[in-house]
Design a protein around this motif. Sequence first.
Motif, PDB file in Angstrom:
ATOM      1  N   UNK A  12       0.781   4.301   1.021  1.00  0.00           N
ATOM      2  CA  UNK A  12       0.925   5.102   2.238  1.00  0.00           C
ATOM      3  C   UNK A  12       1.395   6.538   1.964  1.00  0.00           C
ATOM      4  N   UNK A  13       0.773   7.143   0.995  1.00  0.00           N
ATOM      5  CA  UNK A  13       1.126   8.546   0.699  1.00  0.00           C
ATOM      6  C   UNK A  13       0.337   9.463   1.633  1.00  0.00           C
ATOM      7  N   UNK A  14       0.856  10.657   1.806  1.00  0.00           N
ATOM      8  CA  UNK A  14       0.160  11.610   2.681  1.00  0.00           C
ATOM      9  C   UNK A  14      -0.928  12.295   1.854  1.00  0.00           C
ATOM     10  N   UNK A  15      -2.195  12.069   2.221  1.00  0.00           N
ATOM     11  CA  UNK A  15      -3.293  12.479   1.334  1.00  0.00           C
ATOM     12  C   UNK A  15      -3.385  13.973   1.058  1.00  0.00           C
ATOM     13  N   UNK A  16      -2.984  14.800   2.022  1.00  0.00           N
ATOM     14  CA  UNK A  16      -3.143  16.237   1.754  1.00  0.00           C
ATOM     15  C   UNK A  16      -1.847  16.928   1.328  1.00  0.00           C
ATOM     16  N   UNK A  17      -0.886  16.134   0.863  1.00  0.00           N
ATOM     17  CA  UNK A  17       0.304  16.711   0.204  1.00  0.00           C
ATOM     18  C   UNK A  17       0.256  16.283  -1.255  1.00  0.00           C
TER      19      UNK A  17
ATOM     20  N   UNK B 119      -0.752   4.116   8.893  1.00  0.00           N
ATOM     21  CA  UNK B 119       0.152   3.539   7.877  1.00  0.00           C
ATOM     22  C   UNK B 119       1.137   4.576   7.335  1.00  0.00           C
ATOM     23  N   UNK B 120       0.667   5.813   7.208  1.00  0.00           N
ATOM     24  CA  UNK B 120       1.568   6.888   6.745  1.00  0.00           C
ATOM     25  C   UNK B 120       2.658   7.113   7.801  1.00  0.00           C
TER      26      UNK B 120
ATOM     27  N   UNK C  40      -8.862  21.427   6.439  1.00  0.00           N
ATOM     28  CA  UNK C  40      -9.724  20.246   6.286  1.00  0.00           C
ATOM     29  C   UNK C  40     -10.661  20.066   7.475  1.00  0.00           C
TER      30      UNK C  40
ATOM     31  N   UNK D 293       0.883  -1.169   0.000  1.00  0.00           N
ATOM     32  CA  UNK D 293       0.000   0.000   0.000  1.00  0.00           C
ATOM     33  C   UNK D 293       0.923   1.222   0.000  1.00  0.00           C
TER      34      UNK D 293
ATOM     35  N   UNK E 160       9.152  15.179  -1.680  1.00  0.00           N
ATOM     36  CA  UNK E 160       9.996  16.050  -0.841  1.00  0.00           C
ATOM     37  C   UNK E 160      10.073  15.555   0.605  1.00  0.00           C
ATOM     38  N   UNK E 161       8.996  14.883   1.040  1.00  0.00           N
ATOM     39  CA  UNK E 161       9.001  14.314   2.394  1.00  0.00           C
ATOM     40  C   UNK E 161      10.187  13.357   2.551  1.00  0.00           C
ATOM     41  N   UNK E 162      10.501  12.624   1.466  1.00  0.00           N
ATOM     42  CA  UNK E 162      11.672  11.734   1.489  1.00  0.00           C
ATOM     43  C   UNK E 162      12.967  12.522   1.380  1.00  0.00           C
ATOM     44  N   UNK E 163      12.951  13.526   0.490  1.00  0.00           N
ATOM     45  CA  UNK E 163      14.169  14.320   0.258  1.00  0.00           C
ATOM     46  C   UNK E 163      14.649  15.005   1.523  1.00  0.00           C
ATOM     47  N   UNK E 164      13.686  15.410   2.347  1.00  0.00           N
ATOM     48  CA  UNK E 164      13.996  16.144   3.586  1.00  0.00           C
ATOM     49  C   UNK E 164      14.917  15.336   4.501  1.00  0.00           C
TER      50      UNK E 164
ATOM     51  N   UNK F 195       5.268  17.190  -3.241  1.00  0.00           N
ATOM     52  CA  UNK F 195       5.514  17.342  -1.791  1.00  0.00           C
ATOM     53  C   UNK F 195       5.720  15.993  -1.123  1.00  0.00           C
TER      54      UNK F 195
ATOM     55  N   UNK G 172      11.977   9.116   9.735  1.00  0.00           N
ATOM     56  CA  UNK G 172      11.478  10.290  10.461  1.00  0.00           C
ATOM     57  C   UNK G 172      11.554  10.015  11.961  1.00  0.00           C
TER      58      UNK G 172
ATOM     59  N   UNK H 256      16.731  22.354   4.113  1.00  0.00           N
ATOM     60  CA  UNK H 256      15.387  22.178   3.531  1.00  0.00           C
ATOM     61  C   UNK H 256      14.341  22.191   4.647  1.00  0.00           C
TER      62      UNK H 256
ATOM     63  N   UNK I  71       5.158   4.400   7.662  1.00  0.00           N
ATOM     64  CA  UNK I  71       6.063   4.571   6.529  1.00  0.00           C
ATOM     65  C   UNK I  71       7.103   5.654   6.828  1.00  0.00           C
TER      66      UNK I  71
ATOM     67  N   UNK J  42       9.459   8.745  -3.366  1.00  0.00           N
ATOM     68  CA  UNK J  42       9.706   9.174  -1.993  1.00  0.00           C
ATOM     69  C   UNK J  42      10.845   8.352  -1.377  1.00  0.00           C
TER      70      UNK J  42
ATOM     71  N   UNK K  38      -3.184  22.808   5.849  1.00  0.00           N
ATOM     72  CA  UNK K  38      -4.211  22.055   5.117  1.00  0.00           C
ATOM     73  C   UNK K  38      -5.038  21.235   6.106  1.00  0.00           C
TER      74      UNK K  38
ATOM     75  N   UNK L 165       8.874  19.302   4.690  1.00  0.00           N
ATOM     76  CA  UNK L 165       7.689  19.409   3.817  1.00  0.00           C
ATOM     77  C   UNK L 165       6.395  19.046   4.530  1.00  0.00           C
TER      78      UNK L 165
END
Lengths: 233, 751
Positions: free
Chosen positions: A95-100, B288-289, B15, A93, A107-111, A104, B298, B1, B292, A151, B11, B4
């Motif tokens: 597991x992306x961040x829905x509101x990015x 799950x996020x 929301x 799955x 970029x969460x990985x790049x950070x 972006x 992180x 950086x 990950x 990511x 948001x 992000x």
Amino acid sequence: MSYLELCNIKKSYGDGESKTEVLKGISCEIEKGSICVLLGASGSGKSTLLNIIGGIDNADSGYISIDGEKTADMNEKELTLYRRKHLGYIFQMYNLIPNLNIKENIEVGAYLSENPLDVDDILKTLGLYEHRHKLPNQLSGGQQQRTAIGRAIVKNPDILLCDEPTGALDYNTSKEILKLIEKINKKYGNTIIIVTHNDAIKNIADRVIKLRDGVIRKDYVNETKVPVSELEW
Amino acid sequence: MKNPLNKRIFREIKDEAGKYLVIFLLMTAIIGIVSGYLIGDESLKTAYDESFKKYNVEDGNFELMTKADKSLISSIEDEKVKIYENFYIEEKTEKISSTVRFFKNRKQVNKVCLWDGELPKYETEVAIDRLYAKNNELEIGDTLRIKNKSLKITGIVALSDYSALYRNNTDFMFDGVKFGVAIVTEDGFESLPQNHLHYSYSWKYNNPPADPLGKKAIDMGNDFMNSLSKKAVITNFIPRCSSNAINFAGEDMGGDRVMFITFLYLLIIIISFVFAVTTSNTIRKEANVIGTLRASGYKKSELICHYMAPSAIVLLVAAVVGNILGYTVLEKYISSAFLNSYSLTTYKTLINATAFIDTTVIPLIILLLINFIMLARVLSLSPLKFLRRDLKRHQRKKAFRLNTKIHILIRYRLRVFFQNIPNYITIFAGIFFASIIMVFGIMYSPLLENFEEKTVDSMLAPYQYVLKVPAETKTKDAEKYGAYELKTTGRDFVEEISVLGIHKNSKYFKTDIKDDGIIISSAYADKYSLKIGDKITLKESYEDKKYTFKINGIYEYPSTLAVFIDIDNFNKTFDFDKDYFTGYFSKEKIKDIDESLIASQITKDDLTKTSRQLEISMGNMMNLFICAGVGVFMLVIYLLAKIIIEKNTQSISMAKILGYNRREISKIYIHTTSIVTVVSLLLCMFITHKAIIAIWHAMMMEYSGWLPPEIPIITYVKVFILGVVTYAFVALILQRKANKIPMDEALKNVE
């Protein structure tokens, strides 16, 4: 000398009568820059092994050494830093961040990296550049998985861990994703470990490890490696 | 950086705009009120403190039987003081039932602060006290009528030596309704009836004491009084350190500070828990996020900061807006509560750093601390647990069994209840807190009314006189009594206790007092939790001499902290002559004692001044309490019950697919919360009652006097109904939310 060394890894869940031994002493070595496929049926222990390599689960005994560094000696903070520095994760799955948006999310990985790859380059490599301002729910499953790959690789990890990366995708999209993984391996030279129950995928690996009931049944160098484009199942 | 993840914070707020908006509005309102109070209180207190220098307030005043001539003044000034004439004439007003004390404009001492209009220029003009004007609806241009004379009001003023409108320094309470002060011109003063002229003089020390209320000031006052009494006949003597008219307002200001701040912090704690529970719900949704991200490297601290950010931002913005409102609109509103009580001089709103710390920094710390503890606990789970969406710290080995004879819908409902126990605990805490606020707001007026009724019913006599010197009367049924003031011996708080010497077989005090003991008033017994058989120790006001008495009885007298003692015992205890007395109880008005010998007359109005004044001062504020209570109630229940619906979205969707209708779904998911709310409300009524009594008691221990916390049952009934009605509205919103869940929800996101 091998890059990744697994030595007599054992893992069980539960206790007493309900104790289940998931890994019963796994030992193997993986070369740097290779693609390794961990193959096995459901419950064979392959995901558990991947999680232990990734430092998100602990082995009951045995150790893992990456470039001479043993993860068993690390505390939680060090393990986080180890993952941050060396590992990229891709799950079934996405597991992306829905509101990015897509960019972006990458970029969460790049950070996390001191020397990340160029995000726009990655977007182009993944064929997502024109979708970069969209939210994950506006993309197809394949595109979302590509974002998850982006990511993971944007921080240019030494090892890319892929847990059933095509498990939720159709044939064509699965091939597309595998092609990408192959391309990344060639382009950036990362060590890639793919967990899958799809027997066909072993053909793209340099190294194949077959697990059953927590033990290695087969561990061999794939002499007949084929490019993903020639893969059929 | 830059991280992000920060991009999603706003948001996330967008929301969940509804949730954050409600919290924001509530927090803004509460912070605004508290900030307004602290700013208003501090600004007024500063103006009050500065008024002593600015308006050259006296070090005391005395009244002589006759006008002092130049040589007497000169002789008095030899006592290292400067004397100023401050004569006044007291007249009853016509049309309005009140008494006004008229002064000439003061130019050197106790100078006048002009609030509005202008000072009188002509004989027929007057400037009246602001509070008296307001309470009696008098405005500039109106006419004030006294005996055969009309005075046109040209200005609204405050007299710096009358910040609290005490007619007599011995009065129980000031009275800005039936007593006022006014300024007239010299000619105007001469034209007033001279039969009520008082030869009052103010003095200023040549070398004033450093602490005007300290022991040195008391000693200087006593020394001056002794010297003065040898030179003239004094009819009244009030050093500044004993003057209620000058000091009372200053002592009262800041008194409610602790209450306001405690109220704010309690609310912040509740809101922090609401935030913590709602954020935990977000974490559960995004497990799950998070897994990950944690697997990717992180740090826990990065995620804690990330998830704490929205609540911290909302609180910070609410604090900023609240403070802006506090400095503008609400400061005026809160200050009006003080200005409705006291005749204060004009003031400027001051920037108050302490108020900022109290209303912004500390609430933020509380919020961050509670959220940090809760989030650190949740986020300390391994990344794997997040990836598996297994966020339980301890996995229950077996599901607990419910008797299968119980109807399935009830069992279902019980499962929902047990699944959401943390939410329900927070709901209970929120209801408890909201109930306290609402009960406080609703009980206030009935409590004061009840006090007034009881006070009037238990008056010792229809007429009670305090004499300046003993004087005889032939009035039928008039009965002598003695009065003396002692003080309590508490370490932190000392207050006056009236000791009344009562005759044996008194017609007015209907209990026999034994020679060897005393009877105390019910007010005294309630406030200090005293009972028959206890011993009390009281001390002289300005000496260390102490008296210990044994309590033989408690007399229903709710208005005053008083000790009743046999008059012979009274005179013996305090070294008075055998026949000494202070005043009279009487069934009818005493007419044969010269008015100049009467210090004061204690009437029904005097005894109920406290409640009347409190109603005027605090009445409006109580509506704020009711609104805040309803707001907290609604917010807590809505946010937490919403989580229960959200948590069960898939189950509700699946129940719909299976064929459960809206009513059945509502029975399972909403009625459970309804039952918890109603039961919590009922339980809270009992606990709230105990808590309110304890809070009230603690609060009254900070004040002089006593108001019994008798809360009528109707108050709780009102709060219960208000709670149920508010919940019904919330339930309606929840019902709509549950109805909107689509059936295909159960078919997606199945991981």
